[in-house]
Design a protein around this motif. Structure first.
Motif, PDB file in Angstrom:
ATOM      1  N   LYS A  11       0.861  -1.180   0.000  1.00 35.49           N
ATOM      2  CA  LYS A  11       0.000   0.000   0.000  1.00 35.49           C
ATOM      3  C   LYS A  11       0.896   1.228   0.000  1.00 35.49           C
ATOM      4  CE  LYS A  11      -3.955  -1.972   2.387  1.00 35.49           C
ATOM      5  NZ  LYS A  11      -4.792  -1.947   3.598  1.00 35.49           N
ATOM      6  N   THR A  12       0.446   2.286  -0.616  1.00 35.66           N
ATOM      7  CA  THR A  12       1.218   3.521  -0.715  1.00 35.66           C
ATOM      8  C   THR A  12       1.609   4.037   0.666  1.00 35.66           C
ATOM      9  OG1 THR A  12       0.053   4.080  -2.745  1.00 35.66           O
ATOM     10  CG2 THR A  12       1.205   5.876  -1.617  1.00 35.66           C
ATOM     11  N   GLY A  13       2.895   4.318   0.828  1.00 33.31           N
ATOM     12  CA  GLY A  13       3.406   4.862   2.073  1.00 33.31           C
ATOM     13  C   GLY A  13       3.687   3.841   3.149  1.00 33.31           C
ATOM     14  N   LYS A  14       3.473   2.563   2.878  1.00 38.11           N
ATOM     15  CA  LYS A  14       3.652   1.507   3.891  1.00 38.11           C
ATOM     16  C   LYS A  14       4.895   0.658   3.641  1.00 38.11           C
ATOM     17  CE  LYS A  14      -0.101   2.539   6.095  1.00 38.11           C
ATOM     18  NZ  LYS A  14      -0.072   3.016   7.466  1.00 38.11           N
ATOM     19  N   GLU A  15       5.748   1.080   2.733  1.00 41.25           N
ATOM     20  CA  GLU A  15       6.913   0.292   2.366  1.00 41.25           C
ATOM     21  C   GLU A  15       7.817  -0.001   3.556  1.00 41.25           C
ATOM     22  OE1 GLU A  15       5.541   2.818  -1.068  1.00 41.25           O
ATOM     23  OE2 GLU A  15       6.099   3.254   0.999  1.00 41.25           O
ATOM     24  N   HIS A  32      14.798  -5.809   0.741  1.00 45.70           N
ATOM     25  CA  HIS A  32      15.211  -4.475   0.317  1.00 45.70           C
ATOM     26  C   HIS A  32      14.014  -3.700  -0.214  1.00 45.70           C
ATOM     27  CE1 HIS A  32      19.419  -5.865   0.312  1.00 45.70           C
ATOM     28  NE2 HIS A  32      18.941  -6.972  -0.224  1.00 45.70           N
ATOM     29  N   ASN A  33      13.951  -2.418   0.094  1.00 49.27           N
ATOM     30  CA  ASN A  33      13.012  -1.535  -0.596  1.00 49.27           C
ATOM     31  C   ASN A  33      13.630  -1.240  -1.957  1.00 49.27           C
ATOM     32  OD1 ASN A  33      12.183  -0.109   2.424  1.00 49.27           O
ATOM     33  ND2 ASN A  33      10.603  -0.767   1.031  1.00 49.27           N
ATOM     34  N   VAL A  34      12.795  -1.223  -3.003  1.00 48.79           N
ATOM     35  CA  VAL A  34      13.282  -0.961  -4.353  1.00 48.79           C
ATOM     36  C   VAL A  34      12.346   0.015  -5.058  1.00 48.79           C
ATOM     37  CG1 VAL A  34      14.474  -3.172  -4.604  1.00 48.79           C
ATOM     38  CG2 VAL A  34      12.068  -3.006  -5.246  1.00 48.79           C
ATOM     39  N   TYR A  38       7.635  -2.672  -8.381  1.00 46.96           N
ATOM     40  CA  TYR A  38       7.477  -3.310  -7.069  1.00 46.96           C
ATOM     41  C   TYR A  38       8.105  -2.431  -6.007  1.00 46.96           C
ATOM     42  CZ  TYR A  38       6.260  -7.318  -9.918  1.00 46.96           C
ATOM     43  OH  TYR A  38       5.663  -8.141 -10.825  1.00 46.96           O
ATOM     44  N   ASP A  39       7.732  -2.679  -4.759  1.00 48.47           N
ATOM     45  CA  ASP A  39       8.227  -1.872  -3.641  1.00 48.47           C
ATOM     46  C   ASP A  39       9.254  -2.591  -2.775  1.00 48.47           C
ATOM     47  OD1 ASP A  39       6.399   0.321  -4.184  1.00 48.47           O
ATOM     48  OD2 ASP A  39       4.832  -1.054  -3.516  1.00 48.47           O
ATOM     49  N   VAL A  40       9.178  -3.926  -2.736  1.00 48.29           N
ATOM     50  CA  VAL A  40      10.047  -4.708  -1.854  1.00 48.29           C
ATOM     51  C   VAL A  40      10.580  -5.918  -2.609  1.00 48.29           C
ATOM     52  CG1 VAL A  40      10.186  -5.984   0.331  1.00 48.29           C
ATOM     53  CG2 VAL A  40       8.703  -3.993   0.162  1.00 48.29           C
ATOM     54  N   PHE A  41      11.879  -6.198  -2.439  1.00 49.36           N
ATOM     55  CA  PHE A  41      12.527  -7.390  -2.974  1.00 49.36           C
ATOM     56  C   PHE A  41      12.893  -8.282  -1.799  1.00 49.36           C
ATOM     57  CE2 PHE A  41      16.415  -9.726  -3.847  1.00 49.36           C
ATOM     58  CZ  PHE A  41      16.094 -10.379  -5.025  1.00 49.36           C
ATOM     59  N   ILE A  42      12.519  -9.549  -1.873  1.00 43.88           N
ATOM     60  CA  ILE A  42      12.742 -10.488  -0.774  1.00 43.88           C
ATOM     61  C   ILE A  42      13.491 -11.699  -1.308  1.00 43.88           C
ATOM     62  CG2 ILE A  42      11.606 -11.962   0.940  1.00 43.88           C
ATOM     63  CD1 ILE A  42       9.055 -10.105   0.336  1.00 43.88           C
ATOM     64  N   LYS A  43      14.511 -12.132  -0.576  1.00 39.95           N
ATOM     65  CA  LYS A  43      15.170 -13.405  -0.858  1.00 39.95           C
ATOM     66  C   LYS A  43      14.873 -14.308   0.324  1.00 39.95           C
ATOM     67  CE  LYS A  43      19.590 -15.687  -1.564  1.00 39.95           C
ATOM     68  NZ  LYS A  43      21.059 -15.521  -1.551  1.00 39.95           N
ATOM     69  N   ALA A  44      14.290 -15.478   0.041  1.00 36.27           N
ATOM     70  CA  ALA A  44      13.931 -16.405   1.107  1.00 36.27           C
ATOM     71  C   ALA A  44      14.431 -17.799   0.768  1.00 36.27           C
ATOM     72  CB  ALA A  44      12.416 -16.427   1.293  1.00 36.27           C
ATOM     73  N   GLU A  45      14.617 -18.618   1.807  1.00 40.53           N
ATOM     74  CA  GLU A  45      15.026 -20.006   1.616  1.00 40.53           C
ATOM     75  C   GLU A  45      14.076 -20.915   2.367  1.00 40.53           C
ATOM     76  OE1 GLU A  45      19.094 -20.298   2.853  1.00 40.53           O
ATOM     77  OE2 GLU A  45      19.820 -19.344   1.021  1.00 40.53           O
ATOM     78  N   SER A  46      13.811 -22.069   1.752  1.00 42.42           N
ATOM     79  CA  SER A  46      12.925 -23.052   2.352  1.00 42.42           C
ATOM     80  C   SER A  46      13.488 -24.433   2.048  1.00 42.42           C
ATOM     81  CB  SER A  46      11.521 -22.906   1.768  1.00 42.42           C
ATOM     82  OG  SER A  46      10.634 -23.766   2.400  1.00 42.42           O
ATOM     83  N   SER A  47      13.114 -25.399   2.855  1.00 44.87           N
ATOM     84  CA  SER A  47      13.671 -26.744   2.688  1.00 44.87           C
ATOM     85  C   SER A  47      13.050 -27.516   1.523  1.00 44.87           C
ATOM     86  CB  SER A  47      13.501 -27.545   3.984  1.00 44.87           C
ATOM     87  OG  SER A  47      12.129 -27.647   4.315  1.00 44.87           O
TER      88      SER A  47
END
Length: 75
Positions: A11-15, A32-34, A38-47
């Motif tokens: 949502k606007t202003g909620k980054e 990271h904010n970008v 898009y507004d957010v970049f996420i790197k995640a790991e899962s099994s």
């Protein structure tokens, strides 16, 4: 191990709030904010892919102020 790259629109202003909420989630290795579509970049790991799906549904989609996500799985 499955690595996912997730792009999120907030949502606007909620980054900044979203960024801080995401930093508390253990599976997330980077966030990271970008600028751009898009507004957010996420790197995640899962099994596994099943665990990644559970992570996306239960954790990412429950973060307040995230409007939309796009997920790419690393090879």
């Amino acid at each position: 191990m499955v690595t996912a790259f997730i792009l999120a629109t907030t949502k606007t202003g909620k980054e900044r709030e979203v960024l801080n909420d995401l930093k508390e989630i253990g599976e997330i290795k980077e966030v990271h904010n970008v600028y751009g579509d898009y507004d957010v970049f996420i790197k995640a790991e899962s099994s596994s892919l099943d665990n990644l799906n559970e992570f996306l549904v239960r954790k990412i989609q429950s973060v307040p102020n995230i409007m939309m996500t796009t997920t790419m799985i690393g090879l």
